[in-house]
Design a protein around this motif. Structure first.
Motif, PDB file in Angstrom:
ATOM      1  N   UNK A 117      73.433  75.634  54.788  1.00  0.00           N
ATOM      2  CA  UNK A 117      72.221  76.453  54.689  1.00  0.00           C
ATOM      3  C   UNK A 117      71.271  76.181  55.854  1.00  0.00           C
ATOM      4  N   UNK A 118      71.132  74.908  56.218  1.00  0.00           N
ATOM      5  CA  UNK A 118      70.273  74.558  57.359  1.00  0.00           C
ATOM      6  C   UNK A 118      70.835  75.155  58.645  1.00  0.00           C
ATOM      7  N   UNK A 151      67.381  81.668  63.336  1.00  0.00           N
ATOM      8  CA  UNK A 151      66.187  81.416  64.155  1.00  0.00           C
ATOM      9  C   UNK A 151      66.498  81.455  65.637  1.00  0.00           C
ATOM     10  N   UNK A 152      67.652  80.924  66.012  1.00  0.00           N
ATOM     11  CA  UNK A 152      68.074  80.967  67.415  1.00  0.00           C
ATOM     12  C   UNK A 152      68.237  82.417  67.857  1.00  0.00           C
ATOM     13  N   UNK A 153      68.879  83.237  67.044  1.00  0.00           N
ATOM     14  CA  UNK A 153      69.056  84.644  67.379  1.00  0.00           C
ATOM     15  C   UNK A 153      67.706  85.350  67.507  1.00  0.00           C
ATOM     16  N   UNK A 172      65.293  87.225  71.014  1.00  0.00           N
ATOM     17  CA  UNK A 172      64.669  88.565  70.999  1.00  0.00           C
ATOM     18  C   UNK A 172      65.711  89.687  71.008  1.00  0.00           C
ATOM     19  N   UNK A 173      66.682  89.527  70.139  1.00  0.00           N
ATOM     20  CA  UNK A 173      67.696  90.565  69.981  1.00  0.00           C
ATOM     21  C   UNK A 173      67.094  91.732  69.210  1.00  0.00           C
ATOM     22  N   UNK A 174      67.664  92.886  69.365  1.00  0.00           N
ATOM     23  CA  UNK A 174      67.219  94.034  68.591  1.00  0.00           C
ATOM     24  C   UNK A 174      67.547  93.850  67.115  1.00  0.00           C
ATOM     25  N   UNK A 175      66.967  94.696  66.292  1.00  0.00           N
ATOM     26  CA  UNK A 175      67.152  94.590  64.846  1.00  0.00           C
ATOM     27  C   UNK A 175      68.602  94.660  64.411  1.00  0.00           C
TER      28      UNK A 175
END
Length: 181
Positions: free
Chosen positions: A43-44, A51-53, A57-60
């Motif tokens: 889970x972590x 959070x890394x993704x 600043x990837x798109x939705x």
């Protein structure tokens, strides 16, 4: 033998905190161990990867698809229900990949990233022999990016896990070669 040795430490902690033993309460102890050594780390890791993704600043759509893939596109979630070597090795590969991203893509040349990558790749290789190829590939990438830090940070960081691996193997089997060699 290294991973079961580490799991023994978790068992001792569970026994000391709860008083439960494998002999008297095997189902309780097994469930608590699976939660501590498999579920919580997975889970972590999912939370950390998503959070890394997001930081990339990837798109939705990209964020959503990668998040779905991380959670359900691998067999990692199926490994939560048993004590095994696959889950810790896969998580260690993910940590080493993150360190390589920080070094090679983000341009961070701090020693800690090289050391973290070395510890993570060696832990992965200690749990999954095929991960030795990832250890070598990660080392090659780091040598290409910053040879000095790779030689003085990455390579020495491989040694503590390798030493622990061989010592645990010798304690378990009376020989330095792994049992499957």
């Amino acid at each position: 033998p290294l991973l079961p040795t580490l799991y023994t430490g978790v068992y001792i902690a569970i026994r000391n905190v709860t008083g439960a033993t494998l002999m008297n309460d095997p189902f309780f102890v097994a469930r608590v161990m699976l939660i501590v050594v498999n579920l919580v780390p997975l889970l972590a890791w999912w939370w950390w990867m998503i959070g890394w993704f997001e930081r990339e600043r990837l798109g939705g759509w990209s964020l959503g698809l990668l998040s779905l893939f991380i959670a359900w596109g691998t067999y990692l979630s199926t490994f939560v229900s048993t004590l095994n070597n696959h889950l810790p090795a896969a998580l260690a590969v993910g940590v080493s990949l993150w360190a390589i991203d920080r070094i090679a893509m983000q341009g961070e040349r701090r020693w800690r990233w090289f050391v973290l990558c070395g510890l993570a790749t060696s832990f992965a290789a200690a749990n999954e022999l095929p991960a030795l190829s990832w250890l070598a590939a990660a080392g090659a990438i780091l040598l290409f990016v910053d040879a000095r830090r790779a030689l003085l940070g990455y390579i020495p960081a491989l040694l503590p896990v390798a030493l622990a691996f061989f010592l645990a193997n010798f304690a378990a089997h009376g020989q330095w070669n792994p049992a499957y060699a």
